[in-house]
Motif scaffolding. Sequence first.
Motif, PDB file in Angstrom:
ATOM      1  N   SER A 119       3.493   0.525   2.828  1.00  0.00           N
ATOM      2  CA  SER A 119       3.222  -0.548   3.771  1.00  0.00           C
ATOM      3  C   SER A 119       3.098  -1.819   3.038  1.00  0.00           C
ATOM      4  O   SER A 119       2.697  -1.837   2.041  1.00  0.00           O
ATOM      5  N   ARG A 142       0.860  -1.305   0.051  1.00  0.00           N
ATOM      6  CA  ARG A 142      -0.085   0.138  -0.203  1.00  0.00           C
ATOM      7  C   ARG A 142       0.989   1.326  -0.106  1.00  0.00           C
ATOM      8  O   ARG A 142       1.866   1.283   0.706  1.00  0.00           O
ATOM      9  N   THR A 154       5.417  -0.660   7.867  1.00  0.00           N
ATOM     10  CA  THR A 154       5.257   0.559   7.476  1.00  0.00           C
ATOM     11  C   THR A 154       6.553   1.388   7.326  1.00  0.00           C
ATOM     12  O   THR A 154       7.221   1.631   8.336  1.00  0.00           O
ATOM     13  N   ASN A 180       0.800   5.454   0.739  1.00  0.00           N
ATOM     14  CA  ASN A 180      -0.118   6.421   1.428  1.00  0.00           C
ATOM     15  C   ASN A 180       0.627   7.797   1.016  1.00  0.00           C
ATOM     16  O   ASN A 180       1.814   7.960   1.279  1.00  0.00           O
TER      17      ASN A 180
END
Length: 86
Positions: free
Chosen positions: A14, A3, A23, A5
Motif C-alpha cells: 500500500s 506498507r 494497494t 502486508n
Amino acid sequence: GLRLNLSKSGPSVSVGGRGAWLTFGKKGTRATVGIPVTGMSWSEKIDPPPQPESTSGSLLGTLIRLIFALGFVGIVLYALFQTVTR
C-alpha cells in the motif's frame, strides 16, 4: 507512506498517507479514500483495461471518480471542523 502486508492470500503493498492510498496485490489494484477520525472510507478496484487502446478512458474515469471522492472528503472535513470549532 509505504506498507507491506503478508497474508495467506498473498503479499500486497500500500502506498499513500492518511486519507488516501493505493494497494497493489495479487487480486489487483485498489484505490481507497478515507475521512480521518470518522472511520468512513470509499474503495474501488482498479481493473486493468481489456485492450491497450482503452487505457486512457478507463484510467481517466477512475481518476475522475477519485477526484470527486477527494472533493467529497474535503467538504465533509470542512463541515466537521466548522462544527467542532464553533
